[in-house]
Design an enzyme around this catalytic site. Structure first.
Site, PDB file in Angstrom:
ATOM      1  N   TYR A   1       0.858  -1.178   0.000  1.00  0.00           N
ATOM      2  CA  TYR A   1       0.000   0.000   0.000  1.00  0.00           C
ATOM      3  C   TYR A   1       0.893   1.226   0.000  1.00  0.00           C
ATOM      4  O   TYR A   1       1.881   1.291   0.741  1.00  0.00           O
ATOM      5  CB  TYR A   1      -0.875  -0.009   1.262  1.00  0.00           C
ATOM      6  CG  TYR A   1      -1.675   1.266   1.439  1.00  0.00           C
ATOM      7  CD1 TYR A   1      -2.969   1.370   0.950  1.00  0.00           C
ATOM      8  CD2 TYR A   1      -1.120   2.374   2.092  1.00  0.00           C
ATOM      9  CE1 TYR A   1      -3.693   2.532   1.099  1.00  0.00           C
ATOM     10  CE2 TYR A   1      -1.847   3.546   2.241  1.00  0.00           C
ATOM     11  CZ  TYR A   1      -3.128   3.617   1.734  1.00  0.00           C
ATOM     12  OH  TYR A   1      -3.842   4.774   1.878  1.00  0.00           O
TER      13      TYR A   1
ATOM     14  N   GLU B   1      -3.432   7.810  -3.818  1.00  0.00           N
ATOM     15  CA  GLU B   1      -3.433   6.521  -3.126  1.00  0.00           C
ATOM     16  C   GLU B   1      -3.298   5.391  -4.133  1.00  0.00           C
ATOM     17  O   GLU B   1      -4.034   5.343  -5.115  1.00  0.00           O
ATOM     18  CB  GLU B   1      -4.728   6.354  -2.336  1.00  0.00           C
ATOM     19  CG  GLU B   1      -4.709   5.123  -1.447  1.00  0.00           C
ATOM     20  CD  GLU B   1      -6.055   4.882  -0.777  1.00  0.00           C
ATOM     21  OE1 GLU B   1      -7.080   4.822  -1.480  1.00  0.00           O
ATOM     22  OE2 GLU B   1      -6.088   4.754   0.457  1.00  0.00           O
TER      23      GLU B   1
END
Ligand code: GDP
Ligand code: MN
Length: 401
Positions: free
Chosen positions: A153, A211
């Site tokens: 991530y 993101e």
């Protein structure tokens, strides 16, 4: 997805908020953003990434199943990934009202892409971040699937506590970064290169968030952004014309969009009492006290500071346009706001909009006596309230009559 980002996305979408923490999420969202943060679809974000030299898979977008099939053939890839394009995350684990499970599908057969696209396009996809009825899918991404040997991530966020951008990373698989550095230093370099490019992009487009989940690594050691979510600072719209031109408002609540035009923050809820307030704290308190007296807020509209009469008028127009609304409760604390301006706006709106529902008004603060005089001299059927408790009680009672 990081919890705060999930809550922001959820906050935009949820229409069934009755519990307080959901309301709180909504408030945090509106409170932090003076207007609305522009979000783009994955394919749009990936286009921006490509332009900044960030590695993404080859892809096409399609709005019909036959186009999707054509795209799959044209990709001529070993494996294809088909992805529903909606603004919410969690698509992989989502469900369509066509019965199809999963908003992200991998297949080696282009024909299957056509079949799957048929069960995606025009159907609603529900994920943990959408309203419970889901969001209609109007477009799919058809991309070359790549093998992923490691999923991580990565995000860059504008963080108030740090006064600037913060990078958030989370490795998965438990491999020590030192071990990677020792055994294959080129991977660290490649990741650093991608991160540098993502950071350049973050700055270039005035993002509040970039993101990437997952930021993946292929068995060949290539670092690729498999998913993309970029949010933008609305205050930068004047210098990001190209980005904001990509905004399609079709997933936005039309009332929220209209409210934003007037610098008002509108949040739709499920009850029948419209709340007209200033400030997020007062909004929460108002909703709570209505709840305490057995009522339910239909929405709240946050007026903010520096208010003009015209905004008050537009606010009333929005509140009364909602057929669920059976009473309006105005609860305004005049600090920067001049209560007389509010009172003038209210009386003008009542007359011109021929208000049909009971209106309870509680004003306090700057120039309140003049405001009270304006309201009582107006001859309009406005119920004055002494304090918040009194106001909530009167609003709930007005509905029960
Ligand atoms: P989200 O569920 O909305 O976050 O959608 P993603 O784009 O993140 O896709 C969901 C999951 O599908 C990812 O976390 C990956 O595990 C998987 N996925 C997506 N694209 C590919 C791909 O090209 N190859 C492989 N092997 N998996 C993929
Ligand atoms: Mn993802």
């Amino acid at each position: 997805m990081a919890a705060s980002m999930a809550s922001q996305a959820a906050a935009r979408g949820l229409r069934t908020a009755t519990s307080k923490h959901l309301l709180l999420d909504k408030l945090k969202c509106t409170w932090r953003s003076p207007r609305r943060w522009l979000n783009l679809q994955e394919y749009q974000s990936k286009k921006l990434m490509q332009e900044s030299g960030v590695a993404v898979q080859r892809f096409y977008v399609a709005d019909t199943a036959s186009e999707a099939l054509e795209a799959a053939k044209r990709l001529d890839a070993k494996e294809i990934v088909l992805k529903a394009q909606i603004l919410a995350g969690g698509r992989g684990k989502g469900v369509f009202d066509s019965g199809l499970k999963g908003g992200v599908h991998l297949t080696k057969d282009p024909a299957v892409v056509g079949e799957l696209a048929n069960k995606m396009l025009g159907f609603n996809l529900t994920t943990k971040q959408t309203p419970k009825d889901g969001v209609k899918v109007k477009m799919v991404m058809v991309a070359e699937a790549l093998d992923i040997s490691r999923e991580t991530y990565f995000a860059i966020l504008m963080d108030r506590a740090c006064n600037g951008p913060v990078m958030v990373g989370s490795p998965q698989g438990g491999m020590d970064i030192e071990e990677v550095a020792a055994s294959s230093p080129e991977l660290i370099f490649k990741a650093a290169d991608q991160i540098k490019r993502l950071y350049d992009l973050f700055l270039k487009v005035d993002a509040t968030q970039v993101e990437v989940n997952p930021l993946g690594e292929t068995p060949e050691g290539q670092v690729v952004c498999f998913d993309a979510k970029i949010s933008f600072d609305d205050n930068a719209e004047f210098r990001q014309k190209a980005v904001f031109a990509m905004d399609d408002m079709t997933e936005s609540d039309p009332t929220e969009t209209e409210a934003a035009k007037w610098d008002l923050k509108y949040i739709g809820l499920d009850g029948n009492i419209a709340c007209f307030v200033n400030g997020a704290g007062l909004a929460m308190a108002t909703c709570d006290i209505i709840d305490l007296h057995g009522g339910k807020p239909a929405n709240f509209l946050d007026l903010g500071g520096g208010v003009k009469e015209r905004q008050v008028y537009e606010a009333f127009k929005l509140l009364t346009a909602d057929p669920k609304v059976e009473a309006i409760l105005v609860n305004i604390f005049g600090g920067i706001v001049n209560c007389a301006v509010i009172a003038n706006g209210i009386t003008k709106a009542c007359r011109e909009l021929e208000l049909k529902v009971p209106l309870v008004v509680r004003l306090e603060g700057t120039n309140v006596n003049e405001a009270k005089r304006i309201l009582s001299d107006s001859g309009l059927p406005i119920t004055a309230a002494e304090n918040l408790d009194d106001a909530a009680r009167k609003a709930v009672a007005a509905i029960k009559k």
